[in-house]
Design a protein around this motif. Structure first.
Motif, mmCIF file in Angstrom:
data_model
loop_
_atom_site.group_PDB
_atom_site.id
_atom_site.type_symbol
_atom_site.label_atom_id
_atom_site.label_comp_id
_atom_site.label_asym_id
_atom_site.label_seq_id
_atom_site.Cartn_x
_atom_site.Cartn_y
_atom_site.Cartn_z
ATOM 1 N N ALA A 25 0.774 -1.067 -0.276
ATOM 2 C CA ALA A 25 0.235 0.107 0.148
ATOM 3 C C ALA A 25 0.675 1.018 -0.304
ATOM 4 O O ALA A 25 0.822 1.948 -0.727
ATOM 5 N N GLY A 26 1.813 1.150 1.044
ATOM 6 C CA GLY A 26 2.935 2.946 0.733
ATOM 7 C C GLY A 26 3.147 3.271 -1.006
ATOM 8 O O GLY A 26 3.593 3.683 -0.878
ATOM 9 N N LEU A 27 3.916 1.688 -1.409
ATOM 10 C CA LEU A 27 4.343 1.664 -2.630
ATOM 11 C C LEU A 27 3.758 2.588 -3.603
ATOM 12 O O LEU A 27 3.516 3.232 -4.628
ATOM 13 N N ARG A 28 2.548 1.742 -3.614
ATOM 14 C CA ARG A 28 0.960 2.736 -4.613
ATOM 15 C C ARG A 28 0.532 3.971 -4.020
ATOM 16 O O ARG A 28 1.085 4.370 -5.249
ATOM 17 N N ARG A 29 1.512 3.846 -2.634
ATOM 18 C CA ARG A 29 0.654 5.492 -1.766
ATOM 19 C C ARG A 29 1.878 6.321 -3.066
ATOM 20 O O ARG A 29 1.616 6.952 -3.822
ATOM 21 N N VAL A 30 3.130 6.129 -2.771
ATOM 22 C CA VAL A 30 4.594 6.999 -3.278
ATOM 23 C C VAL A 30 3.739 7.041 -4.828
ATOM 24 O O VAL A 30 4.950 7.824 -5.462
ATOM 25 N N LEU A 31 3.085 5.730 -5.890
ATOM 26 C CA LEU A 31 3.735 5.606 -6.983
ATOM 27 C C LEU A 31 2.408 6.593 -7.750
ATOM 28 O O LEU A 31 2.628 7.251 -8.420
ATOM 29 N N GLY A 32 1.224 7.448 -6.250
ATOM 30 C CA GLY A 32 0.292 7.355 -7.272
ATOM 31 C C GLY A 32 0.279 9.533 -6.891
ATOM 32 O O GLY A 32 0.084 9.781 -7.631
ATOM 33 N N ASN A 33 1.461 9.409 -5.892
ATOM 34 C CA ASN A 33 1.622 10.313 -5.113
ATOM 35 C C ASN A 33 2.800 11.565 -7.070
ATOM 36 O O ASN A 33 2.212 12.660 -7.499
#
Length: 187
Positions: A25-33
Motif C-alpha cells: 500500500a505504501g509503494l502504491r501511495r508513493v507511485l500515486g503521488n
C-alpha cells in the motif's frame, strides 16, 4: 514534459525500495503521488485535461500491477515490514495500541500487524512501558520520589502513549534495579 511510462514507474518503485522499507500500500501511495505530480505539471503546461486523466488512470493501473509484481517476487513483504517495524516501535517505548495504529497507517492489514506484535521476541507491553519511563526519566528512573500530582502526570503520559492503567501502574511501581534488570535481559 515527458509522458509517465510503465518503465518510469518501475524505476521509481525500485528507487524507493532501495532507500526505504515499505508495504504494498505504501509503494502504491508513493507511485500515486508521482502520477498526481506528473498530472499537475502536465495541466500547468496546458495539456488536454481528458488526455491527462486517461494517462493518469492508465498509470495508476500500471502502478498497482508493478506493486503486485514486486510483492510476488518478494521485494515487498508486508509481514516482514510489520515484524521489523513493530519490534522497533515497541523497542522504543511504544505501546501495542500505538504500534497497531502506526502499522495501519502504513497499510498493513490488521491481522498481519497483530501477528507481528504477538511474536515471542517482541519486548511486550510492560517492557515497552519501562522503556518509555527510562526515555522520559520517570517512574523507576526518576531522580526522586514523586509527589502524588507528578505521579498522576506520569500515569496520564503512559495512558496517552496507549498503555493500559494496569501496565502503567505496574511500570511506575517497579523498583529501579528490577526495571534495569528486565530491560537488560531484553537486549
Amino acid at each position: 514534459m515527458p509522458k509517465i511510462t510503465e518503465t518510469a514507474l518501475r524505476e521509481a518503485a525500485l528507487a524507493h525500495l532501495a532507500r526505504f522499507a515499505t508495504t504494498e500500500a505504501g509503494l502504491r501511495r508513493v507511485l500515486g503521488n508521482r502520477i498526481r505530480r506528473w498530472a499537475r505539471e502536465a495541466a500547468a503546461e496546458g495539456q488536454d485535461a481528458e488526455a491527462i486523466a486517461a494517462a493518469a488512470a492508465t498509470a495508476q493501473a500500471q502502478a498497482a500491477a508493478i506493486a503486485a509484481r514486486l510483492v510476488q517476487v518478494g521485494a515487498v513483504d508486508d509481514t516482514l515490514f510489520a515484524q521489523a517495524r513493530a519490534r522497533r516501535l515497541q523497542g522504543s517505548g511504544r505501546s501495542a495500541r500505538a504500534a497497531l495504529a502506526h502499522l495501519a497507517a502504513k497499510g498493513v492489514a490488521r491481522e498481519t500487524a497483530r501477528a507481528a506484535l504477538a511474536q515471542e521476541d517482541m519486548p511486550g507491553e510492560f517492557a515497552a512501558a519501562l522503556i518509555l519511563c527510562r526515555k522520559r526519566r520517570f517512574g523507576p528512573f526518576a531522580a526522586a520520589t514523586p509527589e502524588p500530582e507528578t505521579r498522576r502526570k506520569w500515569l496520564a503520559s503512559l495512558a496517552r502513549a496507549g498503555f493500559s492503567g494496569e501496565v502503567a501502574r505496574r511500570a511506575l511501581a517497579t523498583p529501579r534495579a528490577e526495571a534495569e534488570t528486565l530491560l537488560a535481559a531484553r537486549r
